[in-house]
Design an enzyme around this catalytic site. Structure first.
Site, PDB file in Angstrom:
ATOM      1  N   PHE A  18      41.899  32.241  77.034  1.00  0.00           N
ATOM      2  CA  PHE A  18      43.246  31.599  76.729  1.00  0.00           C
ATOM      3  C   PHE A  18      44.123  32.200  77.868  1.00  0.00           C
ATOM      4  O   PHE A  18      43.695  33.364  78.282  1.00  0.00           O
ATOM      5  CB  PHE A  18      43.717  31.958  75.385  1.00  0.00           C
ATOM      6  CG  PHE A  18      44.928  31.503  74.751  1.00  0.00           C
ATOM      7  CD1 PHE A  18      44.975  30.088  74.403  1.00  0.00           C
ATOM      8  CD2 PHE A  18      46.123  32.152  75.134  1.00  0.00           C
ATOM      9  CE1 PHE A  18      46.213  29.444  73.882  1.00  0.00           C
ATOM     10  CE2 PHE A  18      47.295  31.520  74.627  1.00  0.00           C
ATOM     11  CZ  PHE A  18      47.455  30.481  74.015  1.00  0.00           C
ATOM     12  N   ASP A  41      39.226  39.351  71.194  1.00  0.00           N
ATOM     13  CA  ASP A  41      40.403  38.298  70.770  1.00  0.00           C
ATOM     14  C   ASP A  41      39.701  37.480  69.642  1.00  0.00           C
ATOM     15  O   ASP A  41      38.845  36.441  69.814  1.00  0.00           O
ATOM     16  CB  ASP A  41      40.755  37.624  72.156  1.00  0.00           C
ATOM     17  CG  ASP A  41      42.032  36.632  71.528  1.00  0.00           C
ATOM     18  OD1 ASP A  41      42.280  36.142  70.432  1.00  0.00           O
ATOM     19  OD2 ASP A  41      43.045  36.600  72.479  1.00  0.00           O
ATOM     20  N   TYR A  89      49.311  33.374  62.917  1.00  0.00           N
ATOM     21  CA  TYR A  89      50.037  32.107  62.382  1.00  0.00           C
ATOM     22  C   TYR A  89      48.923  30.931  62.576  1.00  0.00           C
ATOM     23  O   TYR A  89      49.303  29.848  62.554  1.00  0.00           O
ATOM     24  CB  TYR A  89      51.088  31.941  63.375  1.00  0.00           C
ATOM     25  CG  TYR A  89      50.956  32.031  64.895  1.00  0.00           C
ATOM     26  CD1 TYR A  89      50.232  30.987  65.567  1.00  0.00           C
ATOM     27  CD2 TYR A  89      51.310  33.133  65.379  1.00  0.00           C
ATOM     28  CE1 TYR A  89      49.914  31.040  66.981  1.00  0.00           C
ATOM     29  CE2 TYR A  89      51.004  33.333  66.970  1.00  0.00           C
ATOM     30  CZ  TYR A  89      50.391  32.425  67.589  1.00  0.00           C
ATOM     31  OH  TYR A  89      50.226  32.553  69.167  1.00  0.00           O
ATOM     32  N   LYS A  90      47.590  31.155  63.024  1.00  0.00           N
ATOM     33  CA  LYS A  90      46.807  29.981  63.163  1.00  0.00           C
ATOM     34  C   LYS A  90      45.892  29.922  61.756  1.00  0.00           C
ATOM     35  O   LYS A  90      46.583  29.212  60.775  1.00  0.00           O
ATOM     36  CB  LYS A  90      45.710  30.458  64.046  1.00  0.00           C
ATOM     37  CG  LYS A  90      46.357  30.062  65.522  1.00  0.00           C
ATOM     38  CD  LYS A  90      45.602  30.418  66.704  1.00  0.00           C
ATOM     39  CE  LYS A  90      46.418  30.416  68.219  1.00  0.00           C
ATOM     40  NZ  LYS A  90      45.995  31.139  69.242  1.00  0.00           N
ATOM     41  N   ARG A 146      41.908  18.389  70.507  1.00  0.00           N
ATOM     42  CA  ARG A 146      41.067  19.483  69.437  1.00  0.00           C
ATOM     43  C   ARG A 146      41.443  19.046  68.199  1.00  0.00           C
ATOM     44  O   ARG A 146      42.558  18.736  67.806  1.00  0.00           O
ATOM     45  CB  ARG A 146      41.847  20.804  69.743  1.00  0.00           C
ATOM     46  CG  ARG A 146      41.135  21.326  71.185  1.00  0.00           C
ATOM     47  CD  ARG A 146      41.826  22.833  70.959  1.00  0.00           C
ATOM     48  NE  ARG A 146      43.167  23.006  70.763  1.00  0.00           N
ATOM     49  CZ  ARG A 146      43.564  24.326  70.771  1.00  0.00           C
ATOM     50  NH1 ARG A 146      42.880  25.378  70.875  1.00  0.00           N
ATOM     51  NH2 ARG A 146      45.001  24.560  70.359  1.00  0.00           N
TER      52      ARG A 146
HETATM   53  C1  LIG Z   1      46.861  31.703  70.051  1.00  0.00           C
HETATM   54  C2  LIG Z   1      46.168  32.458  71.082  1.00  0.00           C
HETATM   55  C3  LIG Z   1      46.909  33.522  71.659  1.00  0.00           C
HETATM   56  C4  LIG Z   1      48.455  33.725  71.475  1.00  0.00           C
HETATM   57  O1  LIG Z   1      49.201  34.773  71.698  1.00  0.00           O
HETATM   58  P1  LIG Z   1      50.725  35.097  71.374  1.00  0.00           P
HETATM   59  O2  LIG Z   1      50.990  36.148  71.829  1.00  0.00           O
HETATM   60  O3  LIG Z   1      50.831  34.742  70.063  1.00  0.00           O
HETATM   61  O4  LIG Z   1      51.549  33.486  72.011  1.00  0.00           O
HETATM   62  C5  LIG Z   1      46.278  34.503  72.395  1.00  0.00           C
HETATM   63  N1  LIG Z   1      45.214  34.466  72.548  1.00  0.00           N
HETATM   64  C6  LIG Z   1      44.168  33.430  72.280  1.00  0.00           C
HETATM   65  C7  LIG Z   1      42.808  33.360  72.623  1.00  0.00           C
HETATM   66  C8  LIG Z   1      44.938  32.406  71.414  1.00  0.00           C
HETATM   67  O5  LIG Z   1      44.135  31.425  70.743  1.00  0.00           O
END
Ligand SMILES: *Cc1c(COP(=O)(O)O)cnc(C)c1O
Length: 410
Positions: free
Chosen positions: A131, A208, A233-234, A382
Protein backbone atom coordinates in the site's frame (compact mmCIF):
# COMPACT_ATOMS: atom_id res chain seq x y z
CA UNK A 1 -23.86 -23.21 -14.60
CA UNK A 2 -26.19 -20.48 -15.88
CA UNK A 3 -27.15 -17.24 -14.18
CA UNK A 4 -30.42 -18.40 -12.66
CA UNK A 5 -28.64 -21.40 -11.16
CA UNK A 6 -26.12 -19.03 -9.51
CA UNK A 7 -28.99 -17.06 -7.98
CA UNK A 8 -30.40 -20.31 -6.53
CA UNK A 9 -26.99 -21.43 -5.28
CA UNK A 10 -26.53 -18.08 -3.52
CA UNK A 11 -29.88 -18.59 -1.78
CA UNK A 12 -28.90 -22.10 -0.70
CA UNK A 13 -25.57 -20.90 0.65
CA UNK A 14 -27.26 -18.12 2.64
CA UNK A 15 -29.77 -20.59 4.05
CA UNK A 16 -26.95 -22.89 5.19
CA UNK A 17 -24.76 -20.07 6.55
CA UNK A 18 -24.51 -20.26 10.36
CA UNK A 19 -23.56 -16.55 10.49
CA UNK A 20 -26.35 -15.34 8.19
CA UNK A 21 -28.46 -13.82 10.98
CA UNK A 22 -25.59 -11.63 12.21
CA UNK A 23 -25.88 -9.57 9.04
CA UNK A 24 -29.04 -8.02 10.50
CA UNK A 25 -26.97 -6.41 13.25
CA UNK A 26 -25.53 -3.95 10.71
CA UNK A 27 -27.08 -0.56 10.02
CA UNK A 28 -28.30 -0.48 6.43
CA UNK A 29 -28.35 -4.24 5.84
CA UNK A 30 -31.83 -3.87 4.31
CA UNK A 31 -31.35 -0.47 2.67
CA UNK A 32 -33.16 -0.78 -0.69
CA UNK A 33 -30.81 1.79 -2.23
CA UNK A 34 -27.77 -0.47 -1.73
CA UNK A 35 -28.08 -3.80 -3.54
CA UNK A 36 -24.50 -4.88 -2.92
CA UNK A 37 -21.72 -3.42 -0.78
CA UNK A 38 -18.23 -4.68 -1.63
CA UNK A 39 -16.16 -2.15 0.29
CA UNK A 40 -16.20 -3.58 3.79
CA UNK A 41 -12.44 -3.94 3.23
CA UNK A 42 -12.23 -0.16 2.88
CA UNK A 43 -14.96 1.14 5.19
CA UNK A 44 -16.88 -1.47 7.13
CA UNK A 45 -20.60 -1.03 7.73
CA UNK A 46 -21.57 0.29 11.18
CA UNK A 47 -23.27 -1.91 13.76
CA UNK A 48 -26.64 -0.96 15.24
CA UNK A 49 -25.07 -1.49 18.69
CA UNK A 50 -22.73 1.40 17.88
CA UNK A 51 -25.65 3.79 17.43
CA UNK A 52 -26.70 3.08 21.01
CA UNK A 53 -23.14 3.19 22.31
CA UNK A 54 -22.40 6.59 20.78
CA UNK A 55 -25.62 8.16 22.05
CA UNK A 56 -25.05 6.78 25.54
CA UNK A 57 -21.45 8.01 25.46
CA UNK A 58 -22.43 11.58 24.69
CA UNK A 59 -25.15 11.60 27.35
CA UNK A 60 -23.34 9.83 30.12
CA UNK A 61 -19.55 9.43 29.97
CA UNK A 62 -18.91 12.71 28.20
CA UNK A 63 -22.02 14.75 29.05
CA UNK A 64 -22.39 13.82 32.70
CA UNK A 65 -19.16 12.34 34.02
CA UNK A 66 -17.17 14.95 32.07
CA UNK A 67 -13.45 15.13 32.87
CA UNK A 68 -13.82 12.47 35.58
CA UNK A 69 -14.22 9.91 32.78
CA UNK A 70 -10.50 10.06 32.02
CA UNK A 71 -9.87 8.31 35.34
CA UNK A 72 -13.04 6.23 35.10
CA UNK A 73 -11.91 4.36 32.00
CA UNK A 74 -10.80 6.60 29.17
CA UNK A 75 -7.08 6.57 29.97
CA UNK A 76 -7.15 2.78 30.18
CA UNK A 77 -9.34 2.31 27.07
CA UNK A 78 -6.58 2.17 24.39
CA UNK A 79 -4.87 -0.78 26.05
CA UNK A 80 -8.16 -2.39 27.15
CA UNK A 81 -9.39 -2.46 23.53
CA UNK A 82 -5.89 -3.53 22.49
CA UNK A 83 -6.10 -6.54 24.79
CA UNK A 84 -9.58 -7.43 23.48
CA UNK A 85 -8.26 -7.25 19.91
CA UNK A 86 -5.28 -9.36 20.91
CA UNK A 87 -7.51 -12.04 22.42
CA UNK A 88 -10.25 -12.14 19.75
CA UNK A 89 -8.58 -11.23 16.48
CA UNK A 90 -4.79 -11.03 16.66
CA UNK A 91 -3.59 -13.99 18.71
CA UNK A 92 -1.71 -11.78 21.14
CA UNK A 93 -1.46 -12.14 24.93
CA UNK A 94 -2.39 -9.06 27.00
CA UNK A 95 -0.08 -6.08 27.27
CA UNK A 96 1.17 -6.05 23.67
CA UNK A 97 -1.55 -4.24 21.68
CA UNK A 98 -2.74 -0.67 21.96
CA UNK A 99 -5.06 1.65 20.01
CA UNK A 100 -3.57 4.97 18.91
CA UNK A 101 -2.94 7.34 16.01
CA UNK A 102 -3.53 6.29 12.39
CA UNK A 103 -1.94 3.29 10.70
CA UNK A 104 0.39 5.65 8.85
CA UNK A 105 1.65 7.24 12.04
CA UNK A 106 1.99 3.90 13.83
CA UNK A 107 3.93 2.42 10.89
CA UNK A 108 6.31 5.35 11.25
CA UNK A 109 6.68 4.97 15.01
CA UNK A 110 7.16 1.19 14.93
CA UNK A 111 9.58 1.27 12.00
CA UNK A 112 11.66 4.04 13.57
CA UNK A 113 11.88 2.07 16.81
CA UNK A 114 12.82 -1.12 14.92
CA UNK A 115 15.50 0.64 12.91
CA UNK A 116 16.94 2.23 16.06
CA UNK A 117 17.10 -1.22 17.69
CA UNK A 118 19.04 -2.61 14.72
CA UNK A 119 21.89 -0.14 15.15
CA UNK A 120 24.52 -0.48 12.42
CA UNK A 121 22.18 -2.33 10.06
CA UNK A 122 21.55 -0.24 6.95
CA UNK A 123 18.62 -1.68 4.98
CA UNK A 124 14.81 -1.77 5.05
CA UNK A 125 13.28 -4.47 2.82
CA UNK A 126 9.80 -3.86 1.36
CA UNK A 127 7.76 -4.70 -1.73
CA UNK A 128 6.68 -2.48 -4.59
CA UNK A 129 3.13 -3.72 -4.34
CA UNK A 130 2.56 -2.71 -0.75
CA UNK A 131 0.00 0.00 0.00
CA UNK A 132 1.35 3.47 -0.86
CA UNK A 133 1.45 4.78 2.70
CA UNK A 134 3.67 1.89 3.80
CA UNK A 135 6.12 2.60 0.96
CA UNK A 136 6.08 6.36 1.43
CA UNK A 137 6.66 6.16 5.18
CA UNK A 138 9.63 3.80 4.73
CA UNK A 139 11.04 6.03 2.01
CA UNK A 140 10.91 8.95 4.43
CA UNK A 141 12.55 6.96 7.22
CA UNK A 142 15.31 5.81 4.86
CA UNK A 143 16.09 9.43 4.00
CA UNK A 144 15.83 10.56 7.60
CA UNK A 145 18.07 7.80 8.94
CA UNK A 146 20.46 7.40 6.01
CA UNK A 147 19.29 3.90 5.15
CA UNK A 148 18.79 2.02 1.89
CA UNK A 149 15.50 0.55 0.70
CA UNK A 150 15.75 -2.92 -0.85
CA UNK A 151 12.72 -3.55 -3.05
CA UNK A 152 10.99 -6.89 -3.63
CA UNK A 153 8.84 -7.48 -6.70
CA UNK A 154 5.57 -9.33 -6.13
CA UNK A 155 3.52 -11.35 -8.64
CA UNK A 156 0.57 -9.37 -9.95
CA UNK A 157 -2.00 -11.92 -8.76
CA UNK A 158 0.06 -13.06 -5.78
CA UNK A 159 2.43 -11.57 -3.26
CA UNK A 160 5.76 -11.84 -1.53
CA UNK A 161 7.12 -15.39 -1.11
CA UNK A 162 9.50 -16.60 1.61
CA UNK A 163 12.05 -17.31 -1.14
CA UNK A 164 11.97 -13.69 -2.32
CA UNK A 165 12.51 -12.46 1.24
CA UNK A 166 15.28 -15.02 1.86
CA UNK A 167 17.25 -13.73 -1.12
CA UNK A 168 16.93 -10.11 0.05
CA UNK A 169 17.83 -10.31 3.73
CA UNK A 170 21.28 -10.52 5.29
CA UNK A 171 23.52 -8.99 7.95
CA UNK A 172 22.64 -5.52 6.58
CA UNK A 173 18.88 -5.96 7.17
CA UNK A 174 17.41 -3.87 9.97
CA UNK A 175 13.73 -4.27 9.13
CA UNK A 176 11.37 -6.00 6.70
CA UNK A 177 7.95 -4.34 6.17
CA UNK A 178 5.20 -6.39 4.54
CA UNK A 179 1.41 -6.79 4.49
CA UNK A 180 -0.23 -9.93 5.86
CA UNK A 181 -2.93 -9.65 3.16
CA UNK A 182 -1.99 -7.68 0.02
CA UNK A 183 -4.38 -4.76 -0.49
CA UNK A 184 -4.71 -5.32 -4.26
CA UNK A 185 -4.46 -9.06 -4.94
CA UNK A 186 -5.68 -10.29 -1.56
CA UNK A 187 -2.67 -12.66 -1.29
CA UNK A 188 -1.99 -13.99 2.22
CA UNK A 189 1.72 -13.92 3.04
CA UNK A 190 3.32 -16.80 4.94
CA UNK A 191 3.90 -14.75 8.08
CA UNK A 192 5.53 -17.44 10.27
CA UNK A 193 7.95 -18.62 7.55
CA UNK A 194 8.98 -15.10 6.54
CA UNK A 195 9.29 -13.92 10.14
CA UNK A 196 11.53 -16.90 10.98
CA UNK A 197 13.90 -16.31 8.09
CA UNK A 198 14.21 -12.59 8.81
CA UNK A 199 15.08 -13.49 12.40
CA UNK A 200 17.75 -15.93 11.15
CA UNK A 201 19.34 -12.98 9.34
CA UNK A 202 19.20 -10.97 12.58
CA UNK A 203 16.53 -8.52 11.38
CA UNK A 204 13.03 -7.69 12.59
CA UNK A 205 9.67 -7.67 10.78
CA UNK A 206 6.82 -5.17 10.83
CA UNK A 207 3.59 -6.70 9.54
CA UNK A 208 0.72 -4.54 8.27
CA UNK A 209 -2.60 -6.28 9.04
CA UNK A 210 -4.97 -3.63 7.65
CA UNK A 211 -6.52 -6.08 5.19
CA UNK A 212 -6.60 -9.09 7.48
CA UNK A 213 -7.51 -7.98 11.01
CA UNK A 214 -11.07 -9.15 11.57
CA UNK A 215 -11.32 -11.36 8.48
CA UNK A 216 -8.23 -13.62 8.43
CA UNK A 217 -7.09 -15.10 11.75
CA UNK A 218 -3.69 -13.99 13.02
CA UNK A 219 -1.42 -15.57 15.62
CA UNK A 220 1.04 -12.80 16.29
CA UNK A 221 2.50 -14.45 19.41
CA UNK A 222 2.80 -17.95 17.92
CA UNK A 223 4.25 -16.55 14.71
CA UNK A 224 6.91 -14.76 16.75
CA UNK A 225 6.07 -11.43 15.10
CA UNK A 226 8.12 -8.42 16.24
CA UNK A 227 5.81 -5.52 15.36
CA UNK A 228 2.42 -5.22 13.69
CA UNK A 229 -0.12 -2.50 12.98
CA UNK A 230 -3.48 -2.22 11.29
CA UNK A 231 -6.46 0.03 10.89
CA UNK A 232 -9.80 -0.40 12.61
CA UNK A 233 -12.15 0.99 9.98
CA UNK A 234 -11.99 -1.91 7.50
CA UNK A 235 -13.07 -5.23 9.03
CA UNK A 236 -13.11 -3.89 12.60
CA UNK A 237 -16.04 -1.51 12.25
CA UNK A 238 -14.34 1.51 13.82
CA UNK A 239 -15.78 4.03 11.34
CA UNK A 240 -14.16 6.62 9.10
CA UNK A 241 -10.82 7.79 10.47
CA UNK A 242 -11.05 5.58 13.55
CA UNK A 243 -7.64 5.11 15.20
CA UNK A 244 -5.35 2.20 14.39
CA UNK A 245 -3.78 -0.45 16.64
CA UNK A 246 -0.17 -1.44 17.20
CA UNK A 247 1.41 -4.66 18.45
CA UNK A 248 4.88 -4.66 19.98
CA UNK A 249 6.06 -8.08 21.18
CA UNK A 250 6.78 -7.97 24.87
CA UNK A 251 10.47 -8.81 24.26
CA UNK A 252 10.89 -5.57 22.27
CA UNK A 253 9.06 -3.19 24.60
CA UNK A 254 12.09 -2.50 26.76
CA UNK A 255 14.15 -1.25 23.78
CA UNK A 256 11.24 0.55 22.08
CA UNK A 257 12.62 4.01 21.33
CA UNK A 258 9.60 6.24 20.80
CA UNK A 259 10.29 8.78 18.02
CA UNK A 260 7.41 11.07 19.09
CA UNK A 261 7.95 11.52 22.81
CA UNK A 262 4.69 12.85 24.16
CA UNK A 263 3.42 13.21 27.67
CA UNK A 264 0.96 10.29 27.60
CA UNK A 265 3.69 7.82 26.68
CA UNK A 266 5.64 8.94 29.71
CA UNK A 267 5.74 6.90 32.90
CA UNK A 268 3.97 9.44 35.07
CA UNK A 269 2.25 11.94 32.81
CA UNK A 270 0.56 13.86 35.60
CA UNK A 271 3.87 14.50 37.36
CA UNK A 272 4.34 17.06 34.55
CA UNK A 273 8.06 16.34 34.98
CA UNK A 274 11.05 18.11 33.46
CA UNK A 275 12.20 15.15 31.35
CA UNK A 276 10.61 12.38 29.32
CA UNK A 277 10.83 9.03 31.07
CA UNK A 278 9.08 6.36 28.97
CA UNK A 279 6.21 4.37 30.46
CA UNK A 280 6.72 0.68 31.04
CA UNK A 281 5.21 -1.77 28.58
CA UNK A 282 2.96 -1.08 25.60
CA UNK A 283 1.90 2.36 26.95
CA UNK A 284 5.15 3.84 25.66
CA UNK A 285 3.85 3.48 22.09
CA UNK A 286 1.39 6.29 22.88
CA UNK A 287 2.31 9.90 22.14
CA UNK A 288 -0.63 12.20 22.95
CA UNK A 289 -4.24 12.19 24.14
CA UNK A 290 -6.03 9.06 22.93
CA UNK A 291 -8.88 9.55 20.42
CA UNK A 292 -11.56 8.05 22.69
CA UNK A 293 -14.58 8.97 20.58
CA UNK A 294 -13.01 7.29 17.56
CA UNK A 295 -12.32 3.98 19.27
CA UNK A 296 -15.79 3.35 20.76
CA UNK A 297 -17.24 1.44 17.82
CA UNK A 298 -14.36 -1.04 17.58
CA UNK A 299 -15.64 -2.61 20.79
CA UNK A 300 -18.95 -3.55 19.19
CA UNK A 301 -17.24 -5.30 16.28
CA UNK A 302 -14.85 -7.15 18.60
CA UNK A 303 -17.89 -8.36 20.57
CA UNK A 304 -19.59 -9.55 17.37
CA UNK A 305 -16.45 -11.33 16.14
CA UNK A 306 -16.09 -12.97 19.57
CA UNK A 307 -19.71 -14.13 19.36
CA UNK A 308 -19.22 -15.57 15.86
CA UNK A 309 -15.71 -16.93 16.51
CA UNK A 310 -12.76 -15.99 14.32
CA UNK A 311 -12.61 -19.47 12.75
CA UNK A 312 -16.25 -19.25 11.65
CA UNK A 313 -15.60 -15.76 10.28
CA UNK A 314 -12.70 -17.13 8.22
CA UNK A 315 -14.75 -20.12 7.04
CA UNK A 316 -17.50 -17.81 5.75
CA UNK A 317 -14.92 -15.54 4.12
CA UNK A 318 -13.41 -18.51 2.24
CA UNK A 319 -16.86 -19.61 1.11
CA UNK A 320 -17.73 -16.10 -0.09
CA UNK A 321 -14.54 -15.63 -2.10
CA UNK A 322 -14.81 -19.18 -3.50
CA UNK A 323 -18.36 -18.45 -4.64
CA UNK A 324 -17.16 -15.21 -6.25
CA UNK A 325 -14.30 -16.99 -8.04
CA UNK A 326 -16.69 -19.68 -9.33
CA UNK A 327 -19.06 -16.99 -10.65
CA UNK A 328 -16.07 -15.20 -12.16
CA UNK A 329 -14.97 -18.38 -13.97
CA UNK A 330 -18.35 -19.15 -15.43
CA UNK A 331 -19.92 -15.74 -16.00
CA UNK A 332 -17.22 -13.03 -16.11
CA UNK A 333 -14.20 -14.81 -17.66
CA UNK A 334 -16.11 -15.45 -20.91
CA UNK A 335 -16.68 -11.66 -21.08
CA UNK A 336 -12.92 -11.00 -21.07
CA UNK A 337 -12.47 -10.38 -17.33
CA UNK A 338 -9.29 -11.73 -15.70
CA UNK A 339 -8.65 -12.78 -12.10
CA UNK A 340 -5.97 -10.85 -10.19
CA UNK A 341 -6.26 -12.78 -6.91
CA UNK A 342 -4.91 -16.19 -5.83
CA UNK A 343 -6.99 -19.30 -6.60
CA UNK A 344 -5.61 -21.17 -3.61
CA UNK A 345 -8.03 -20.42 -0.76
CA UNK A 346 -5.23 -20.89 1.79
CA UNK A 347 -3.46 -17.93 0.18
CA UNK A 348 -6.50 -15.70 -0.42
CA UNK A 349 -7.85 -13.10 2.01
CA UNK A 350 -11.38 -11.73 2.03
CA UNK A 351 -11.38 -9.82 -1.23
CA UNK A 352 -11.19 -10.82 -4.87
CA UNK A 353 -9.78 -8.50 -7.52
CA UNK A 354 -10.85 -8.81 -11.13
CA UNK A 355 -9.57 -6.84 -14.11
CA UNK A 356 -11.08 -5.53 -17.34
CA UNK A 357 -10.07 -2.48 -19.41
CA UNK A 358 -13.53 -0.91 -19.00
CA UNK A 359 -13.81 -1.31 -15.22
CA UNK A 360 -13.28 2.36 -14.45
CA UNK A 361 -16.47 3.26 -16.36
CA UNK A 362 -18.27 0.14 -15.20
CA UNK A 363 -17.60 1.04 -11.55
CA UNK A 364 -19.10 4.51 -12.03
CA UNK A 365 -22.26 2.96 -13.51
CA UNK A 366 -22.45 0.33 -10.75
CA UNK A 367 -22.32 3.04 -8.07
CA UNK A 368 -25.31 4.73 -9.70
CA UNK A 369 -27.18 1.43 -9.40
CA UNK A 370 -26.37 1.02 -5.69
CA UNK A 371 -23.73 -1.66 -6.32
CA UNK A 372 -20.61 -0.47 -4.53
CA UNK A 373 -17.25 -2.11 -5.25
CA UNK A 374 -14.08 -0.06 -5.50
CA UNK A 375 -11.90 0.59 -8.47
CA UNK A 376 -8.13 0.25 -8.27
CA UNK A 377 -5.70 1.24 -11.01
CA UNK A 378 -4.78 0.07 -13.56
CA UNK A 379 -8.16 -1.61 -14.25
CA UNK A 380 -9.28 -3.60 -11.25
CA UNK A 381 -12.53 -3.97 -9.39
CA UNK A 382 -12.09 -5.16 -5.81
CA UNK A 383 -14.90 -7.25 -4.40
CA UNK A 384 -14.41 -6.91 -0.66
CA UNK A 385 -16.54 -9.63 0.91
CA UNK A 386 -16.86 -8.76 4.56
CA UNK A 387 -17.75 -12.07 6.22
CA UNK A 388 -20.19 -10.74 8.82
CA UNK A 389 -22.03 -8.20 6.67
CA UNK A 390 -21.98 -9.66 3.14
CA UNK A 391 -24.45 -12.29 1.97
CA UNK A 392 -24.05 -14.74 -0.91
CA UNK A 393 -27.16 -13.26 -2.56
CA UNK A 394 -25.57 -9.81 -2.41
CA UNK A 395 -22.36 -11.21 -3.89
CA UNK A 396 -24.29 -12.72 -6.78
CA UNK A 397 -26.32 -9.53 -7.34
CA UNK A 398 -23.08 -7.59 -7.72
CA UNK A 399 -21.41 -10.05 -10.08
CA UNK A 400 -24.54 -10.29 -12.21
CA UNK A 401 -24.60 -6.48 -12.41
CA UNK A 402 -20.95 -6.40 -13.53
CA UNK A 403 -21.79 -8.93 -16.25
CA UNK A 404 -24.78 -6.91 -17.42
CA UNK A 405 -22.76 -3.68 -17.54
CA UNK A 406 -20.05 -5.39 -19.59
CA UNK A 407 -22.61 -6.76 -22.06
CA UNK A 408 -24.30 -3.38 -22.23
CA UNK A 409 -20.96 -1.67 -23.00
CA UNK A 410 -19.96 -4.24 -25.65
C1 LIG B 1 -5.97 0.92 4.58
C2 LIG B 1 -4.50 0.76 4.68
C3 LIG B 1 -3.70 1.73 5.29
C4 LIG B 1 -4.33 3.01 5.77
O1 LIG B 1 -3.52 3.83 6.51
P1 LIG B 1 -4.20 5.12 7.19
O2 LIG B 1 -3.14 5.73 7.97
O3 LIG B 1 -5.37 4.63 7.99
O4 LIG B 1 -4.70 6.01 6.08
C5 LIG B 1 -2.34 1.48 5.42
N1 LIG B 1 -1.79 0.32 4.94
C6 LIG B 1 -2.54 -0.63 4.33
C7 LIG B 1 -1.91 -1.88 3.84
C8 LIG B 1 -3.91 -0.42 4.16
O5 LIG B 1 -4.65 -1.34 3.55
Amino acid sequence: MNESRFAELAKELDAADPLADLRERFVGHNDPAISAYFDGNSLGRPLAATLDRLGEFVTHAWGSRLIRSWDEGWLALPSAIGDQLGATVLGAAPGQCIVADSTTVLLYKLARAAVAAGAGRTEIVLDRDNFPTDRYVMDGIARECGMTLRWLEADYDGGVSPEAVASAVGPQTALVVLSHVAYRSGFIADVPAITALVHEAGGRVLWDLCHSAGSVPAELDNWNVDYAAGCSYKYLGGGPGAPAWAYVARRHQEDFAQPIQGWLGAGDPFAMGADYVPAAGIQRVVSGTPPILGMLAIQDMIALIAEAGMDAVRAKSVQLTSFAVQAFDEILAPLGVTLASPRDTARRGSHVTIDHPSFKDVTARLWERGIIPDYRNPNGIRLGLSPLSTSFAETWTGIEAIASELRHAA
